[in-house]
Design an enzyme around this catalytic site. Structure first.
Site, short mmCIF file in Angstrom:
data_model
loop_
_atom_site.label_atom_id
_atom_site.label_comp_id
_atom_site.label_asym_id
_atom_site.label_seq_id
_atom_site.Cartn_x
_atom_site.Cartn_y
_atom_site.Cartn_z
N LYS A 78 0.06 0.30 -3.61
CA LYS A 78 0.13 -0.71 -4.68
C LYS A 78 -0.98 -0.48 -5.70
O LYS A 78 -0.78 -0.63 -6.90
CB LYS A 78 -0.01 -2.11 -4.08
CG LYS A 78 1.32 -2.72 -3.68
CD LYS A 78 1.12 -4.16 -3.23
CE LYS A 78 1.03 -4.26 -1.73
NZ LYS A 78 0.50 -5.49 -1.21
N GLU A 99 0.51 -8.80 1.08
CA GLU A 99 -0.59 -9.39 0.32
C GLU A 99 -0.08 -9.50 -1.12
O GLU A 99 0.46 -8.52 -1.65
CB GLU A 99 -1.74 -8.38 0.34
CG GLU A 99 -3.09 -8.96 0.57
CD GLU A 99 -4.14 -7.86 0.57
OE1 GLU A 99 -5.09 -7.99 -0.20
OE2 GLU A 99 -3.98 -6.88 1.33
N ARG A 133 4.79 4.64 8.85
CA ARG A 133 5.05 4.15 7.50
C ARG A 133 5.95 5.15 6.79
O ARG A 133 6.08 6.30 7.19
CB ARG A 133 3.76 3.96 6.73
CG ARG A 133 2.99 5.24 6.45
CD ARG A 133 1.63 4.98 5.82
NE ARG A 133 1.70 4.39 4.51
CZ ARG A 133 1.30 3.14 4.22
NH1 ARG A 133 0.81 2.37 5.14
NH2 ARG A 133 1.39 2.68 3.00
P1 ATP Z 1 -0.46 -1.06 -0.13
O1 ATP Z 1 -1.51 -0.16 0.43
O2 ATP Z 1 0.58 -0.38 -0.96
O3 ATP Z 1 -1.02 -2.30 -0.76
P2 ATP Z 1 -0.11 -2.54 2.19
O4 ATP Z 1 0.32 -2.06 3.52
O5 ATP Z 1 -1.52 -2.91 2.03
O6 ATP Z 1 0.37 -1.50 1.13
P3 ATP Z 1 0.94 -5.14 2.35
O7 ATP Z 1 1.28 -6.06 1.25
O8 ATP Z 1 -0.21 -5.48 3.21
O9 ATP Z 1 0.76 -3.73 1.70
O10 ATP Z 1 2.21 -4.79 3.25
C1 ATP Z 1 3.15 -5.71 3.73
C2 ATP Z 1 3.93 -5.07 4.85
O11 ATP Z 1 4.60 -3.92 4.38
C3 ATP Z 1 3.01 -4.64 5.97
O12 ATP Z 1 3.53 -5.15 7.18
C4 ATP Z 1 3.05 -3.15 5.93
O13 ATP Z 1 2.98 -2.61 7.21
C5 ATP Z 1 4.38 -2.83 5.27
N1 ATP Z 1 4.29 -1.58 4.52
C6 ATP Z 1 3.52 -1.31 3.46
N2 ATP Z 1 3.68 -0.03 3.06
C7 ATP Z 1 4.60 0.52 3.88
C8 ATP Z 1 5.21 1.82 4.00
N3 ATP Z 1 4.90 2.81 3.17
N4 ATP Z 1 6.13 2.01 4.97
C9 ATP Z 1 6.46 1.01 5.80
N5 ATP Z 1 5.93 -0.23 5.76
C10 ATP Z 1 5.01 -0.47 4.82
MG MG Z 2 -2.81 -4.29 1.83
#
Ligand code: ATP
Ligand code: MG
Length: 598
Positions: free
Chosen positions: A308, A63, A298
């Site tokens: 984020k 995102e 994760r």
């Molecule tokens: P945040 O909560 O930090 O915003 P998110 O998962 O909402 O993280 P996205 O931008 O939706 O962030 O993530 C993009 C991709 O990165 C997704 O496929 C997610 O599964 C992966 N991802 C995010 N954080 C991790 C993590 N800590 N370990 C492994 N993969 C991750």
């Molecule tokens: Mg997200």
């Protein structure tokens, strides 16, 4: 069992459950008969194209609401790495289905980060860069199809009633009074939603599955909601937006994704993922066989937070200097800190993927970094806490107080072809304050009155004492040179010494700002207790010192990495280091040894 595909494509990589799934699908030809129309699209569009040239398709779907962090790096290395290893393609997809302001800064930052890590989305002559918002029309059409097939209905219960009627783990849900509406009425109400006739929150479209399902996610999940908001890409065309759980499987299906990898918290969503794509396949809307979702743990890294939203708070509240502060676990932060893409890839390979959540020790990341930097980084001498050493008999021994004695050392001890660094020894040198003790503790081999040590790449000296200011602080360390002991000359080894001192000449040393970074949080698992994570910030995460470095470092380019002998790895700061303009700035990347948690 080493399958032919696995051993051919990935000789060095350890297998894992995802590789096993992919190898099995390749062997069984699960996706071998699928066509690809050249761009994302519905079943008809894909069928019109040739056989898909990509053996597998994965995707990285962030995102665009912040900068990527080390957890995303794991996902990037995984998705792009698997596609590369199995003759597939990884799609770069912005998951922008939320009508929030998309910041170009984040979009650019994300693309930069993926490129910097060493991956790209161009393959088979096409750019596989997509936006989920490009699929809104299809998502709407699919929703009408679900209504027409009796698989969805418009619910106008209040949000509170909806929540109460969903039940919980011990209690089945209760059907909404709107669940048995006619198809025509549902279609009409859904179009009213679309046409802006209903207020935010007054109605939703729900999948009609099973209100008694033990999996609460299958109790008629919401798939569309009303939100009168502008979208950065589609403007005010829509006032209804798909829910993530509805949008994501469709995005995957339209893009011919084969293996959709996500983190464990989506495991309970998988039945809905399959349910939805099965229904849409029945209607002939999406290509088959449809993508499958696989969940992996994760990344949780000790001393680091990876959210984020919280990282943004650190930036917005000024706890760090920006997204690229070298203490940040963002990819831009790691880069500025001195991490290399290769080190991060190595780290990702080493931690692998598993089905169980765990914490990875921060040292694992640093060890990968040292393993990558050690053979690459040029060596240099630097004095981080300088005190002056005066060689009182220099003039007499060397033929003049101003005489400068040329010394040299290999750029890299294991790569003689990389040549030598040159620097001058003179009467006055900078040495580390901690290399002198007026009264030495037991086992101290460096400078103290009466002791002999070698100046690295130079002569042996004998310490004679020190001068101090009124407060007793050492102002100069004094020593005498022992003639005919210069390193590399015949007879240099005649005198055996236990201590080897690094130094920088006062005459040719370069003054530099050195930023000594430490972990950003002082507890191993920040943000896991009752405590506000901001209270867990390490107050000593940055110390700035004025150092002297050998002249070769005056020419260092921004981003160039070095091993400062005895001290660890350092990088010329990408932003603030101005080569040749008298203001060298170095960041400590990591020490020579693991000191975390010690
Ligand atoms: P945040 O909560 O930090 O915003 P998110 O998962 O909402 O993280 P996205 O931008 O939706 O962030 O993530 C993009 C991709 O990165 C997704 O496929 C997610 O599964 C992966 N991802 C995010 N954080 C991790 C993590 N800590 N370990 C492994 N993969 C991750
Ligand atoms: Mg997200």
């Amino acid at each position: 069992m080493a399958s032919p595909i696995d051993s051919k494509e990935t000789p060095a990589k350890p297998s894992n459950f995802l590789r096993q799934v992919i190898v099995r699908d390749l062997e069984e030809g699960t996706y071998a008969q699928r066509h690809w129309g050249g761009t994302p699209g519905d079943a008809a569009h894909q069928h019109a194209g040739p056989l898909d040239p990509a053996k597998i398709r994965t995707r990285f779907p962030p995102e665009p609401n912040g900068y990527l962090h080390v957890g995303h790096a794991k996902s990037i290395c995984l998705n792009f790495g698997l596609a590369r290893d199995y003759e597939g393609v990884c799609h770069m997809r912005f998951d922008d289905t939320n009508p929030e302001k998309e910041e170009q800064e984040y979009v650019d930052g994300i693309l930069d980060a993926v490129h910097w890590l060493g991956y790209g989305w161009d393959a088979n002559g096409t750019s596989h860069l997509y936006h989920a918002s490009g699929y809104f029309d299809f998502m709407y059409r699919a929703a009408e199809y679900l209504i027409e097939a009796g698989h969805a209905y418009v619910d106008e219960q209040t949000p509170e009633a909806m929540r109460a009627n969903r039940g919980d783990f011990s209690k089945p849900g209760v059907d909404s009074p709107h669940r048995s509406r006619s198809i025509d009425e549902n279609l009409q109400r859904f179009r009213d939603m679309r046409d802006g006739k209903l207020a935010d929150g007054s109605a939703v479209l729900r999948a009609k599955i099973d209100m008694a399902s033990p999996n609460i996610n299958m109790r008629d999940p919401t798939i569309y909601r009303i939100k009168h908001a502008e979208h950065h890409a589609t403007g005010d065309k829509w006032c209804i937006y798909p829910m993530y759980t509805y949008a994501h499987p469709i995005e995957d299906a339209l893009e011919n994704i084969t293996h959709s990898l996500c983190t464990l918290e989506f495991e309970d969503q998988r039945p809905f993922y399959d349910w939805l794509l099965d229904r849409l396949a029945e209607g002939g809307l999406v290509n088959t066989p449809h993508p499958r979702q696989y969940e992996f743990a994760r990344l949780n890294l000790t001393y680091v937070i990876t959210s984020k939203r919280k990282l943004k708070q650190l930036v917005d509240q000024g706890h760090v200097s920006g997204w690229d502060d070298p203490r940040m676990p963002t990819i831009v932060g790691l880069r500025r800190r001195g991490f290399t893409p290769e080190a991060i890839q190595l780290f990702a390979d080493r931690i692998g993927v598993s089905k169980a959540d765990s914490w990875i020790d921060y040292s694992t990341l640093e060890i990968a970094l040292r393993d990558d930097l050690d053979p690459k980084a040029a060596r240099a001498m630097a004095v981080l806490d300088p005190v002056k050493l005066v060689i009182t008999n220099w003039g007499e021994a060397m033929g003049g107080d101003d005489f400068l004695d040329p010394c040299s050392a290999p750029v890299h001890p294991h790569a003689p072809e990389r040549g030598k660094r040159e620097f001058m020894c003179g009467r006055e040198l900078w040495i580390e304050r901690s290399d002198y003790e007026e009264t030495p503790p037991k086992g101290f081999f460096r400078l103290f009155p009466g002791n002999k040590v070698r100046l690295k790449y130079g002569h042996v000296i004998e310490c004679t004492g020190s001068t101090q200011d009124a407060s007793g602080r050492i102002t100069e360390v004094l020593a005498k040179l022992v003639p005919d002991t210069k390193s590399g000359t015949p007879g240099a080894d005649a005198i055996k010494v236990k201590g080897n001192i690094s130094w920088v000449g006062v005459a040719d040393g370069v003054k530099a700002e050195v930023r000594l970074y430490d972990r950003l949080f002082s507890v191993p698992q920040p943000d896991t207790s009752e405590k506000d994570y901001l209270e867990e910030l390490n107050p000593h995460s940055l110390k700035v010192v004025t150092a002297y470095v050998e002249p070769s470092l005056g020419k260092a380019l921004g981003d160039e990495k070095f091993q400062f002998e005895r001290h660890g790895y350092f990088v010329a700061d990408r932003k603030d280091h101005t080569p040749g303009q008298g203001k060298p700035v170095f960041n400590r990347v990591t020490g020579l040894k693991d000191t975390y948690g010690k």
